[in-house]
Scaffold this motif. Structure first.
Motif, PDB file in Angstrom:
ATOM      1  N   LEU A 160       0.831  -1.206   0.000  1.00  0.00           N
ATOM      2  CA  LEU A 160       0.000   0.000   0.000  1.00  0.00           C
ATOM      3  C   LEU A 160       0.864   1.254   0.000  1.00  0.00           C
ATOM      4  O   LEU A 160       0.577   2.219  -0.721  1.00  0.00           O
ATOM      5  CB  LEU A 160      -0.931  -0.007   1.217  1.00  0.00           C
ATOM      6  CG  LEU A 160      -1.868   1.199   1.351  1.00  0.00           C
ATOM      7  CD1 LEU A 160      -2.793   1.295   0.138  1.00  0.00           C
ATOM      8  CD2 LEU A 160      -2.679   1.110   2.633  1.00  0.00           C
ATOM      9  N   VAL A 161       1.924   1.253   0.795  1.00  0.00           N
ATOM     10  CA  VAL A 161       2.833   2.406   0.829  1.00  0.00           C
ATOM     11  C   VAL A 161       3.422   2.656  -0.550  1.00  0.00           C
ATOM     12  O   VAL A 161       3.465   3.803  -1.028  1.00  0.00           O
ATOM     13  CB  VAL A 161       3.954   2.178   1.866  1.00  0.00           C
ATOM     14  CG1 VAL A 161       5.071   3.196   1.686  1.00  0.00           C
ATOM     15  CG2 VAL A 161       3.395   2.262   3.274  1.00  0.00           C
ATOM     16  N   ILE A 162       3.858   1.596  -1.204  1.00  0.00           N
ATOM     17  CA  ILE A 162       4.451   1.754  -2.534  1.00  0.00           C
ATOM     18  C   ILE A 162       3.428   2.258  -3.539  1.00  0.00           C
ATOM     19  O   ILE A 162       3.715   3.155  -4.347  1.00  0.00           O
ATOM     20  CB  ILE A 162       5.064   0.420  -2.994  1.00  0.00           C
ATOM     21  CG1 ILE A 162       6.265   0.067  -2.109  1.00  0.00           C
ATOM     22  CG2 ILE A 162       5.494   0.492  -4.459  1.00  0.00           C
ATOM     23  CD1 ILE A 162       6.903  -1.263  -2.422  1.00  0.00           C
ATOM     24  N   MET A 163       2.222   1.709  -3.506  1.00  0.00           N
ATOM     25  CA  MET A 163       1.171   2.148  -4.421  1.00  0.00           C
ATOM     26  C   MET A 163       0.849   3.627  -4.219  1.00  0.00           C
ATOM     27  O   MET A 163       0.691   4.382  -5.189  1.00  0.00           O
ATOM     28  CB  MET A 163      -0.081   1.288  -4.224  1.00  0.00           C
ATOM     29  CG  MET A 163       0.086  -0.163  -4.660  1.00  0.00           C
ATOM     30  SD  MET A 163      -1.236  -1.255  -4.077  1.00  0.00           S
ATOM     31  CE  MET A 163      -2.653  -0.567  -4.929  1.00  0.00           C
ATOM     32  N   LEU A 164       0.748   4.052  -2.961  1.00  0.00           N
ATOM     33  CA  LEU A 164       0.416   5.448  -2.668  1.00  0.00           C
ATOM     34  C   LEU A 164       1.543   6.385  -3.086  1.00  0.00           C
ATOM     35  O   LEU A 164       1.290   7.471  -3.625  1.00  0.00           O
ATOM     36  CB  LEU A 164       0.111   5.615  -1.181  1.00  0.00           C
ATOM     37  CG  LEU A 164      -1.172   4.944  -0.675  1.00  0.00           C
ATOM     38  CD1 LEU A 164      -1.318   5.137   0.832  1.00  0.00           C
ATOM     39  CD2 LEU A 164      -2.396   5.501  -1.398  1.00  0.00           C
ATOM     40  N   VAL A 165       2.789   5.967  -2.856  1.00  0.00           N
ATOM     41  CA  VAL A 165       3.922   6.820  -3.233  1.00  0.00           C
ATOM     42  C   VAL A 165       3.996   6.967  -4.749  1.00  0.00           C
ATOM     43  O   VAL A 165       4.179   8.080  -5.273  1.00  0.00           O
ATOM     44  CB  VAL A 165       5.240   6.235  -2.677  1.00  0.00           C
ATOM     45  CG1 VAL A 165       6.435   6.950  -3.291  1.00  0.00           C
ATOM     46  CG2 VAL A 165       5.275   6.352  -1.171  1.00  0.00           C
ATOM     47  N   ILE A 166       3.843   5.852  -5.477  1.00  0.00           N
ATOM     48  CA  ILE A 166       3.875   5.918  -6.945  1.00  0.00           C
ATOM     49  C   ILE A 166       2.743   6.801  -7.463  1.00  0.00           C
ATOM     50  O   ILE A 166       2.930   7.624  -8.366  1.00  0.00           O
ATOM     51  CB  ILE A 166       3.784   4.505  -7.541  1.00  0.00           C
ATOM     52  CG1 ILE A 166       5.057   3.713  -7.239  1.00  0.00           C
ATOM     53  CG2 ILE A 166       3.560   4.567  -9.049  1.00  0.00           C
ATOM     54  CD1 ILE A 166       5.014   2.274  -7.695  1.00  0.00           C
ATOM     55  N   GLY A 167       1.542   6.640  -6.874  1.00  0.00           N
ATOM     56  CA  GLY A 167       0.408   7.463  -7.290  1.00  0.00           C
ATOM     57  C   GLY A 167       0.630   8.934  -7.006  1.00  0.00           C
ATOM     58  O   GLY A 167       0.314   9.795  -7.844  1.00  0.00           O
ATOM     59  N   ALA A 168       1.186   9.237  -5.832  1.00  0.00           N
ATOM     60  CA  ALA A 168       1.424  10.636  -5.465  1.00  0.00           C
ATOM     61  C   ALA A 168       2.474  11.278  -6.371  1.00  0.00           C
ATOM     62  O   ALA A 168       2.307  12.424  -6.815  1.00  0.00           O
ATOM     63  CB  ALA A 168       1.870  10.716  -4.003  1.00  0.00           C
TER      64      ALA A 168
END
Length: 302
Positions: A160-168
């Motif tokens: 989830l952290v990786i997905m959110l960082v990539i999205g941001a």
């Protein structure tokens, strides 16, 4: 003659331990998915060290071929599951529309009800994404994977952290490139002629098109990161290993993206019904491709 291995009892010979798989303490155990590193497996706990790693040539075609066979072979999970997701999405759309209609202030501004419905939809989408990623990895490790594996040993915060960082980061880049043009267009819309407004809109669309092309060609470098995290790696290791695996297999990763794109298009062309097959196929193909690039197990238990 006395048997030196009998310990004083010559009735039966004593056999020394061997290195055969059946003599190992962990023989017959199912794969471990608890994120702990077992034996000497470096940085990977998605399967036991006794399982054979993938040593073949990375192939996007092989990943897609396996995904199609698996979806139809385990249709009770993947096709019915896709139907369930489709039905759930319809329910969410209807509920959100009802909430928005009930809270419509007539001013055109977002209401508290609409914001809450959007938040619930976003959170639910993220949760389901993590669940189906874990389910796809289970399917690779165990051909008996079924509905009982739902929500089992899901790794939540790391992917989830990786997905959110990539999205941001993606949103920041897009806004930095396009945001100024859009803000200027909206702020001065009343003073623009029809030709100027059309030219401004086309320029924004052109910039967005260029960004999409660039993102397509760089996505192999980061698209595996969340899979590494879902499969047992820490956030730092997932970022490092995902980038390295994507770089080393850049051509096959691009080929997989192209194949998955045409699979989704084919699903739309079949009146959308084909998406109940296209979605799980593309998901499983990504999972299998990840395991190939990571040189990890790709052979399901029978």
């Amino acid at each position: 003659m006395t048997n030196p291995y009998s310990g004083g009892n010559d009735d039966f010979p004593r056999y020394e331990p061997t290195d055969h798989p059946e003599d190992r303490p962990n023989y017959g155990q199912l794969p471990s998915y608890d994120g702990s590193h077992e034996e000497n497996t470096q940085g990977y706990a998605g399967y036991q060290a006794g399982q054979r790693p993938y040593t073949g040539k990375v192939s996007a075609v092989d990943a897609v071929s396996w995904a199609f066979r698996t979806v139809f072979g385990n249709w009770k999970l993947w096709i019915l599951g896709a139907l369930a997701l489709f039905a759930l999405s319809i329910v969410l759309v209807v509920v959100a529309a009802g909430i928005n209609a009930a809270g419509d202030s007539g001013t055109g501004q977002a209401t508290a009800g609409s914001l809450v419905s959007q938040l619930i939809s976003t959170v639910l989408s993220l949760v389901l994404s993590l669940v189906v990623m874990r389910l796809a990895l289970f399917q690779i490790d165990d051909s008996r994977t079924g509905w009982g594996y739902l929500f089992k040993n899901v790794r939540w915060w790391q992917p989830l952290v990786i997905m959110l960082v990539i999205g941001a980061v993606s949103m920041f880049i897009a806004f930095s490139v396009v945001g100024g043009t859009v803000t200027g267009l909206l702020g001065d819309a009343e003073n623009l002629t029809e030709e100027e407004a059309t030219a401004a809109v086309l320029s924004v669309m052109g910039i967005m098109g260029v960004l999409l092309v660039i993102s397509f060609f760089i996505q192999p470098l980061f698209s595996l990161m969340q899979w590494f995290a879902a499969d047992g790696d820490s956030v730092g290791d997932a970022v490092k290993n995902g980038f390295q695996a994507g770089k080393n297999n850049y051509g096959q990763m691009l080929l997989l993206a192209i194949l998955n794109f045409f699979i989704i298009i084919g699903g739309f062309l079949l009146l959308g019904i084909g998406l109940i097959v296209a979605y799980p196929v593309t998901l499983l193909a990504q999972a299998h491709m990840f395991r190939q690039c990571a040189e990890r197990n790709t052979i399901p238990q029978v």
